[in-house]
Design a protein around this motif. Sequence first.
Motif, PDB file in Angstrom:
ATOM      1  N   THR A   1       2.519  -2.365  -0.148  1.00 27.88           N
ATOM      2  CA  THR A   1       1.447  -3.276   0.493  1.00 27.88           C
ATOM      3  C   THR A   1      -0.127  -2.392   0.326  1.00 27.88           C
ATOM      4  O   THR A   1      -1.118  -2.466  -0.166  1.00 27.88           O
ATOM      5  CB  THR A   1       1.593  -3.711   1.765  1.00 27.88           C
TER       6      THR A   1
ATOM      7  N   ASP B   1       1.484  -9.548  -3.389  1.00 25.52           N
ATOM      8  CA  ASP B   1       2.473  -8.672  -2.732  1.00 25.52           C
ATOM      9  C   ASP B   1       3.778  -9.719  -2.501  1.00 25.52           C
ATOM     10  O   ASP B   1       3.887 -11.033  -2.700  1.00 25.52           O
ATOM     11  CB  ASP B   1       1.771  -8.841  -1.086  1.00 25.52           C
ATOM     12  N   GLU B   2       4.840  -9.125  -2.015  1.00 25.10           N
ATOM     13  CA  GLU B   2       6.187  -9.721  -1.785  1.00 25.10           C
ATOM     14  C   GLU B   2       6.546 -10.539  -3.004  1.00 25.10           C
ATOM     15  O   GLU B   2       6.964 -11.650  -2.855  1.00 25.10           O
ATOM     16  CB  GLU B   2       6.203 -10.674  -0.383  1.00 25.10           C
TER      17      GLU B   2
END
Length: 797
Positions: free
Chosen positions: A56, A242-243
Amino acid sequence: MDTLFEVSQSDDHGPVARQVRGPEALLEGLNPQQRAAVEHSGSPLLVVAGAGSGKTRVLTSRIAYLLGARGVHPGQIMAITFTNKAAAEMKERVTALVGGRANVMWVSTFHSMCVRLLRREAKNLDLRSSNFSVYDADDSRRLITLVSRELDLDPKRYPARTLAVHISNLKNELIDPVEAADRAGNDLERRVAEVYTAYQRRLTESNSFDFDDLIMRTVRLLQTRPDVAEHYRRRFRHVLVDEYQDTNHAQYELVRALVGTGTEDGVEPGELCVVGDADQSIYAFRGATIRNIEEFERDYPQARTITLEQNYRSTQTILTAANAVIARNTNRREKRLWTDLGDGDKIVGYVGDNEHDEAAFVASEIDRLVDTGDANFSDIALFYRTNNNSRAFEEVFIRLGLPYRVVGGVRFYERREVRDALAYLRLLSNPDDTVSLRRVLNVPKRGIGDRAEACVAAHAERERVSFAAALRDAADGKVSLLNPRSQRAIAGFVELTDELRALVTDGKDVAEVLDTVLERTGYRGELEASDDPQDASRVDNLTELITVAREFVQAEATAPEPEEPEIDDAGQPAQGSLEAFLERVSLVADSDQTPDAGDGVVTMMTLHTAKGLEFPVVFCTGWEDGLFPHQRALGDPTELAEERRLAYVGITRARQRLYVSRALVRSAWGQPMANPASRFLDEIPAELVEWKRVEPVRSSAPTSATRWGSNRSQVGGGDSAQAGLGARGMRSTPFKGWQDTPAMKLDVGDRVSHDKYGLGTVVATDGSGPRATATIDFGTGGTVRLMLIGGVPLTKL
Ligand SMILES: Nc1ncnc2c1ncn2[C@@H]1O[C@H](COP(=O)(O)OP(=O)(O)OP(=O)(O)O)[C@@H](O)[C@H]1O
Ligand SMILES: [Mg+2]
């Protein structure tokens, strides 16, 4: 805070760090792989790495670098995070670097991004107005219930909840009702397709989208309208996600369509950067698939992959435990994660007699840590598998006066009165919103009964008009079978909503509108007049909602204006407007409620909600087979693997101290369940855990020596044979009054007698050995599921 941004903040002479110290400053503190990821340009980039390795952070640094060193305009950036809170944080950090310009960046969740895009494109979508409503899970279940009732479906055979899951899965796979009907191969699938078709028609009539529609409609729009797609591809030259391991098929297609391949229209493909960790994929039940991360290089043939190996979050002990657990999953890429933070403290284990004992231990540890100055309340998080497990902890926290906050659970925005108030607001914004309309039609009671409602619904169905249009017809006397009293009541309601809507057109802010709504509808008056104490707290909640609205209006008024308006940014609702407010509240996710550090409270949440977060001290509770891993997963290797990833997520949230605990017996839905230790506890190397209290050894009577805290010398101190006992343990007589019987074998049909529930019949069995369970029907005493370990107060007849 990132050193990166401190550099820029301490610089008085210009907002951009590169003006003073050059691009190097933007890379400060990053390790070589992180740097490479930040500096990489051109081809698609995948950063895969374990928890806490700075993925992140790479994303945030990359945005800063794009702006500060590569001269990218903020309006060209689209970043997608997992929660609105994460989006807000990212934006804040970038704002610190480049000032108000950052406002034209799109940093948001997939859902927020799609709402924004769909509002801008309302004209291209065949929508009556850009003021569509967004239905959350509860709204969409209501609509499905209405639809299935009209289709005469048996709610027992086809519960709305089940239908909702099926429809959601179809949408996540981008399958529309027509295709669903074509594909349907069995009765259930045909029913689902039928409901899906009717449901979708209702959504359209209501000018509403459900959560899955937001993604699906955006994908469809980009895929079917090359001109629209080209517009966004020209605009967003950088897409960051992200993710990525938790994206589903629809989201995957969305990203693809936004980035483009360069062959569609001569627009160079946008630069894509995704980060993720296949071991943290925990949303398969919502259609997420790690295929997207595993096949990235195939999807994007020019792709570059960077792996990060240094963990900056946790001690070696915590990391070793996490690695040992996740290593049990098959078909995964082995990762080498290391840390230079040292071994740190051992993991602390505890076995409680029951959930109250477990909670008392957790509370006393927290008290001790704070007392000794080892931690502040806000440093501490407590995780459980499902929301209903928070209760025992809340009780003891309240009793001891420990400050805490539960994230998720029955949330503020899910309370009845709050939903009612918001339904009124949505109705003012989108007159066609059927679910909101029917929700408040007779709330407070105004003489529009079920029969009248049914007449209007039948009229809507017959005339193929929205419920709102049918209601107007009713007010005008055009609906048959409606008695004059109901007609007058409906006419009054239509007039009232028109009047309230005029407030919005007159430019009143949302706080004023809300206040007036509660006043003129008589909603607040009715609650105030009631002597039910619950109604008093409902009034408080409504006051709170008005406060939220007021704060929202103020925040919008003081938000910095984007400095560079040359990039058109319509599609954002007007500041302080009703639409902006509704959008904000309809997209709140569980994890958005995480308190900010400094709130001085312990945070309680489910493991799912904990994703992406970190805390100095973490309590992982309820580690019992049947609870965690969830009972559903016990016989299913795929589900079990997902539960194990959840364990990995939980463990890796901890920075310095990790606690794992379980209870020998706990009441679940009012019934005692004796669960064996979670297999995940067995998977943590025994030498890493110091058991403050283990399960009493068979036939040794429980004495004060087994009370937690007083048995350190007995089982602690690194004796791994004994230390493991708490996890593996032998099961004997842990609780008063229960007989010490060996594990028993039961078959369906066996008659049994239970000390508390009386006579019963076995209706199902599952598992074997210590994990064997039997479901027993105790007649009027209800159905009870029991683990058949020794000590169950049960006799086979
Ligand atoms: N190069 C670095 N130097 C110092 N600290 C770092 C560095 N990179 C990351 N960190 C810190 O390590 C912690 C974990 O980083 P981050 O949250 O970005 O990891 P992640 O890979 O996204 O984790 P998760 O998989 O849990 O989402 C954060 O506190 C972050 O500030
Ligand atoms: Mg992260």
